[in-house]
Motif scaffolding. Structure first.
Motif, PDB file in Angstrom:
ATOM      1  N   LYS A 172      64.281  76.736  22.871  1.00  0.00           N
ATOM      2  CA  LYS A 172      63.651  76.464  21.948  1.00  0.00           C
ATOM      3  C   LYS A 172      62.293  76.020  21.734  1.00  0.00           C
ATOM      4  N   SER A 173      61.447  76.427  20.586  1.00  0.00           N
ATOM      5  CA  SER A 173      60.066  75.776  20.401  1.00  0.00           C
ATOM      6  C   SER A 173      60.183  75.134  18.971  1.00  0.00           C
ATOM      7  N   GLN A 174      58.727  74.012  18.732  1.00  0.00           N
ATOM      8  CA  GLN A 174      58.697  73.404  17.791  1.00  0.00           C
ATOM      9  C   GLN A 174      60.032  74.068  16.635  1.00  0.00           C
ATOM     10  N   PRO A 193      58.085  77.613  30.013  1.00  0.00           N
ATOM     11  CA  PRO A 193      58.150  77.402  28.647  1.00  0.00           C
ATOM     12  C   PRO A 193      56.692  76.579  28.667  1.00  0.00           C
ATOM     13  N   GLU A 194      56.083  75.582  27.829  1.00  0.00           N
ATOM     14  CA  GLU A 194      55.471  74.785  27.099  1.00  0.00           C
ATOM     15  C   GLU A 194      55.911  73.223  26.949  1.00  0.00           C
ATOM     16  N   ASP A 197      58.634  72.940  24.392  1.00  0.00           N
ATOM     17  CA  ASP A 197      59.667  73.668  24.563  1.00  0.00           C
ATOM     18  C   ASP A 197      60.415  72.916  25.763  1.00  0.00           C
ATOM     19  N   ARG A 198      62.122  73.298  24.915  1.00  0.00           N
ATOM     20  CA  ARG A 198      63.169  73.343  25.634  1.00  0.00           C
ATOM     21  C   ARG A 198      64.104  74.921  25.532  1.00  0.00           C
TER      22      ARG A 198
END
Length: 211
Positions: A172-174, A193-194, A197-198
């Motif tokens: 999941k990102s924004q 991930p950045e 991110d989840r």
């Protein structure tokens, strides 16, 4: 054990099999099942156990039992390639259930739409509903949150003593959540991930939030 999350004030239940249930819409989301891939491998001499074919349908039936969804939406790549024996099993399965089934066509979905229409399955290129954009390929649309597949996201969990565990995950990102590949023997693309991110890794028995 499932994991409940909120996305834009909507509830989503992440299941250890890699599917997501959206209770407000009574929708079960499943990505990249790749039915027929096991038979394709076996046809070309790969030593893939034949019971892997039944495993996809066992898991789908368990999800139906757990959530009793009104709708089942496959986010592309439902079938791996052309028709084979697994289509017959799929036909029997669809005729045995009372859920409305939809397919958002992916790059592997080359079987004639007429075959799906005969089963009462509606096919779309994408779907937009209540600020959410359902697609196969990841695609960001302004003002929408994207729910998609295609990537087969995975994550490498590193432990002490050089331990390494490779797991499929929800990523999941924004403005987007990529669902893990549901099918057996589909492989993973390992995500990096950045900030923001989840990662929700799946083990088949539980969903683990990594970060």
């Amino acid at each position: 054990m499932n994991l409940n999350i909120k996305i834009r004030d909507q509830d989503f239940v992440l299941h250890p099999f890699g599917a997501a249930y959206w209770p407000e819409q009574e929708v079960l989301l499943v990505a990249d099942v790749h039915l027929g891939k096991v038979s394709h491998f076996r046809k070309h001499g790969s030593a893939v156990p034949v019971n892997a074919i039944a495993e996809n349908f066992r898991k789908l039936d368990q999800l139906r039992k757990d959530f009793d969804p009104e709708h089942i939406v496959f986010l592309g790549d439902l079938f791996h390639s052309s028709l084979n024996i697994e289509w017959n099993i799929f036909e029997e399965w669809v005729n045995s259930i009372d859920n409305q089934v939809y397919l958002i066509a992916g790059n592997h979905d080359i079987i004639s739409p007429l075959k799906y229409e005969a089963l009462g399955i509606k096919i779309f290129s994408d779907v937009k509903v209540d600020g959410f954009h359902l697609s196969h390929h990841p695609e960001i649309l302004e003002g929408h949150f994207n729910l998609c597949g295609h990537i087969h996201p995975g994550f490498k969990m590193r432990g002490h003593g050089r331990q390494l565990l490779k797991l499929s995950c929800f990523f999941k990102s924004q403005d987007q959540m990529i669902l893990p590949a549901f099918g057996e023997f589909t492989g993973n693309y390992f995500m990096q991930p950045e900030d923001g991110d989840r990662v929700f890794a799946i083990t088949g028995k539980e969903v683990i939030q990594i970060n």
